[in-house]
Design an enzyme around this catalytic site. Structure first.
Site, short mmCIF file in Angstrom:
data_model
loop_
_atom_site.label_atom_id
_atom_site.label_comp_id
_atom_site.label_asym_id
_atom_site.label_seq_id
_atom_site.Cartn_x
_atom_site.Cartn_y
_atom_site.Cartn_z
N HIS A 1 0.53 -1.26 -0.11
CA HIS A 1 0.08 -0.17 -0.04
C HIS A 1 0.87 1.34 0.04
O HIS A 1 0.66 2.35 -0.66
CB HIS A 1 -1.01 0.02 1.21
CG HIS A 1 -2.00 -0.94 1.08
ND1 HIS A 1 -2.34 -2.13 1.80
CD2 HIS A 1 -2.98 -1.26 0.00
CE1 HIS A 1 -3.30 -2.67 1.50
NE2 HIS A 1 -3.68 -2.25 0.34
N GLU B 1 -2.91 -9.08 -22.80
CA GLU B 1 -1.86 -9.24 -21.75
C GLU B 1 -1.59 -10.60 -21.77
O GLU B 1 -0.52 -11.13 -20.80
CB GLU B 1 -1.89 -8.64 -20.75
CG GLU B 1 -3.25 -9.12 -20.14
CD GLU B 1 -3.57 -8.10 -18.65
OE1 GLU B 1 -2.69 -7.71 -18.18
OE2 GLU B 1 -4.71 -8.17 -18.17
N ASP C 1 2.16 -7.95 -17.65
CA ASP C 1 1.80 -9.26 -17.98
C ASP C 1 2.20 -9.85 -19.02
O ASP C 1 2.56 -11.18 -19.12
CB ASP C 1 0.02 -9.46 -17.48
CG ASP C 1 -0.17 -9.40 -16.38
OD1 ASP C 1 0.34 -10.14 -15.14
OD2 ASP C 1 -1.12 -8.82 -15.71
N CYS D 1 -1.26 0.28 -21.71
CA CYS D 1 -1.24 0.71 -20.38
C CYS D 1 -0.46 0.03 -19.44
O CYS D 1 -0.72 0.44 -18.28
CB CYS D 1 -2.76 0.56 -19.91
SG CYS D 1 -3.54 -0.96 -19.77
C1 PEP Z 1 -0.46 -5.04 -17.24
O1 PEP Z 1 -0.50 -6.11 -17.02
O2 PEP Z 1 0.28 -4.42 -18.16
C2 PEP Z 1 -1.26 -4.09 -16.64
C3 PEP Z 1 -1.60 -2.90 -17.06
O3 PEP Z 1 -2.23 -4.74 -15.66
P1 PEP Z 1 -1.65 -4.70 -14.46
O4 PEP Z 1 -0.61 -4.17 -14.01
O5 PEP Z 1 -2.87 -4.27 -13.18
O6 PEP Z 1 -1.75 -6.42 -14.10
MG MG Z 2 -2.04 -7.05 -16.11
#
Ligand code: PEP
Ligand code: MG
Length: 586
Positions: free
Chosen positions: A198, A440, A464, A511
């Protein structure tokens, strides 16, 4: 600085990017000494009263903190404090402490420690990161009660001097939020924690550099020591030699100058010198990040990680709670696109109510869309809330970790069921909004051409995608050196996804962390991604960089790079090209 002050350099985990140099403000959270005393029979009643007063006082303090956070922009952290307050009133704690004081005739401080140790043992049996962090919550509550029993100062934020580097064994989310709010904290350093703890989340949301997992550094650092932090590389210096300190300050100055320069273009479009336009969007976990995202020039939200609504509580949020959060984001973004991802629970993000479920391999287990499809009531509450909120702005829904078409169809069917239901209930909804997926998994990358026929957009989750493509656990420090976004297999996947999206005529964005990393800007431009989504702190610098690049150059360098093989060769090639163009990256 005393003459015997230690001097050291340490590699830990970078949890929030940026650099800072300042004096250590050591929070001695861990070392609350617990007196242990046997009571005389006639003292028991008084001791029970002392305990009750300390619990009441602790509750009063938590309520006060909560009210202060609610008045400002800390509503999410206020929820965390509410969870702490409920834990404080839990019979498992209060009744057990009362029983122990009476039965064993011991003082309240001792009884609190014994009962909380027992509660933590229960959590110990559950081997996942989320519950290791909940053990910390039990400690924070126990510390508060014990400090109140001892009459010690509990909330220290008033004392923190300007520019302090907060050093602690661990920090509760409440402490981190309150400290960050003072505006006087230059950086956080903690002994424990990982990049998903956190403290890390709060620090990133506040653009405050943070280094976590630094071993026993809170015992080695003394108040007032000079501490330098590089939150991007996870580096920490304590009382560095004069020469090193000069170099660090020079790096920091360069970083700040670059930041100031970047802020000047924050509100301008990210457009290359040859006219290729990239929409820059923000990643968010908490509502309070929105003002900073907008100030940094975010043109929308590319990723709202809604699982963070679940992480500090023992039950799932209600449909109404979901609705209020989504409505608030949509309204605050005033018509700009808002991409809300359905929950990505599981893996390293476990909600309280999944505490008893053990998975041998959580990253490949019941995670994200798989979990939502299994927990229909929870999923439906979220979908209904999203549909209800859709009238308040420019909504896009995104499903995480889709690995096949069946999952996308199933999720869409559930969405349409909820739509039909709400329509029967006479609830207003917006006609249609885009429904896309995170790409991903290698599986989704391979069938992106088919997924593109049924998804309205792709957003590439490189965190991921790289983890699964290269078979590297993103939480595991021992294999972190293999995590290479420029690995040819990753570049080929990215290109295949971007090409498939283009062929299907749908927008493709990114993202994952790679999207905000200036070292990969040319690759991202070459891929022709229309949108990049990243934390607020990275937006201005990426915009500034894109405005200095040409897409034609990017395509050329990428074509050449794809003929090479190793990540090192590719990286050297990119850096050489940038140097020739006079582009300075990260
Ligand atoms: C990712 O896997 O790149 C992603 C944006 O999702 P998270 O980091 O929340 O798994
Ligand atoms: Mg992800």
């Amino acid at each position: 600085m005393s003459t015997q002050a230690i001097s050291l350099k340490l590699q830990a985990i970078g949890a929030s990017p940026g650099m800072a140099v300042g004096r250590a403000f050591v929070l001695d959270r861990r070392r609350v000494r617990t007196p242990k005393m046997k009571l005389g029979g006639q003292e028991v009643e008084r001791e029970l009263m002392r305990f009750k007063t300390a619990v009441d006082l602790s509750e009063h303090q938590l309520l006060e903190l909560k009210a202060r956070l609610e008045q400002s922009d800390g509503k999410d952290h206020a929820l965390i404090l509410e969870a702490h307050r409920l834990m404080l009133r839990d019979p498992m704690l209060v009744d057990e402490v009362n029983k122990l004081i009476a039965a064993e005739q011991i003082n309240a401080e001792w009884a609190v420690r014994r009962v909380t140790r027992k509660i933590k043992h229960l959590f110990d049996e559950i081997p996942d990161e989320y519950f290791r962090e909940r053990r910390a919550d039990v400690d924070f509550i126990a510390d508060r009660v014990v400090r109140n029993l001892l009459g010690q100062v509990v909330d220290v934020e008033e004392e923190v001097p300007e520019g302090a580097i907060i050093v602690a064994h661990d920090l509760s989310p409440a402490d981190a939020a309150m400290l960050a709010r003072t505006g006087r904290v230059a950086a956080f350093v903690t002994d424990v924690g990982g990049s998903t703890s956190h403290t890390a989340i709060v620090a990133r949301a506040r653009s405050t550099p943070a280094v976590v997992g630094a071993g026993r550094v809170s015992e080695q650092i003394s108040p007032g020591d000079v501490v330098a932090v590089d939150g991007s590389r996870g580096l920490l210096w304590v009382n560095p030699p004069a020469g090193t300190l000069t170099d660090i300050r020079a790096d920091l100055e360069k970083l700040l100058a670059r930041g100031r320069e970047a802020m000047q273009v924050a509100q301008l479009p990210a457009i290359t010198t040859d006219g290729f336009r990239v929409r820059m969007q923000g990643n968010m976990e908490f509502l309070e990040e929105i003002p900073e995202l907008l100030a940094a020039g975010a043109e929308g939200i590319g990723l709202y990680r809604t699982e963070f609504l679940f992480l500090d509580r023992l039950d799932a949020p209600t449909e109404e709670e979901h609705y209020l959060a989504y409505r608030s984001v949509l309204e605050k973004l005033g018509g700009r696109p808002v991409t809300i991802r359905t929950v990505d629970l599981g893996g390293d993000k476990m909600p309280g109510f999944r505490k008893a479920e053990r998975e041998p391999n959580p990253a490949m287990g019941l995670r994200a869309i798989r979990y939502s499809l299994r927990q229909r009531d929870m999923f439906r509450a979220q979908l209904r809330a999203l549909l209800r909120a859709s009238v308040h702005g420019n909504l896009r829904i995104m499903f995480p970790l889709v690995s096949g078409l069946a999952e996308l169809r199933e999720a869409r069917t559930e969405l349409e069921r909820c739509r039909a239901e709400l329509s029967r209930e006479g609830v207003p909804m917006s006609g249609r909004f885009p429904v896309g997926i995170m790409v991903e998994t290698p599986s989704a990358a391979w069938i992106a051409d088919r997924l593109g026929q049924e998804a309205d957009f792709f957003s590439i989750g490189t965190n991921d995608l790289i983890q699964y493509t290269l078979a590297i656990d993103r939480q595991n420090r021992d294999v972190a050196y293999l995590y290479r976004p420029l690995h040819l297999s990753v570049l080929r996947s990215l290109k295949a996804i971007a090409d498939a999206g283009r062929a299907a005529g749908i927008p493709v964005s990114m993202c994952g962390e790679m999207a905000g990393d200036s070292r990969y800007a040319l690759v991202l431009l070459a891929l022709g991604l229309e949108e990049l989504s990243m934390p607020a702190g990275q937006i201005p610098a990426m915009k500034a960089l894109i405005r200095r690049c040409s897409r034609a150059d990017a395509v050329r360098v990428m074509d050449e790079a794809m003929k090479l093989t190793t990540a090192e060769e590719i990286e050297r090639h990119l850096r050489g090209f940038e140097a020739r163009l006079g582009i300075e990256v990260g």
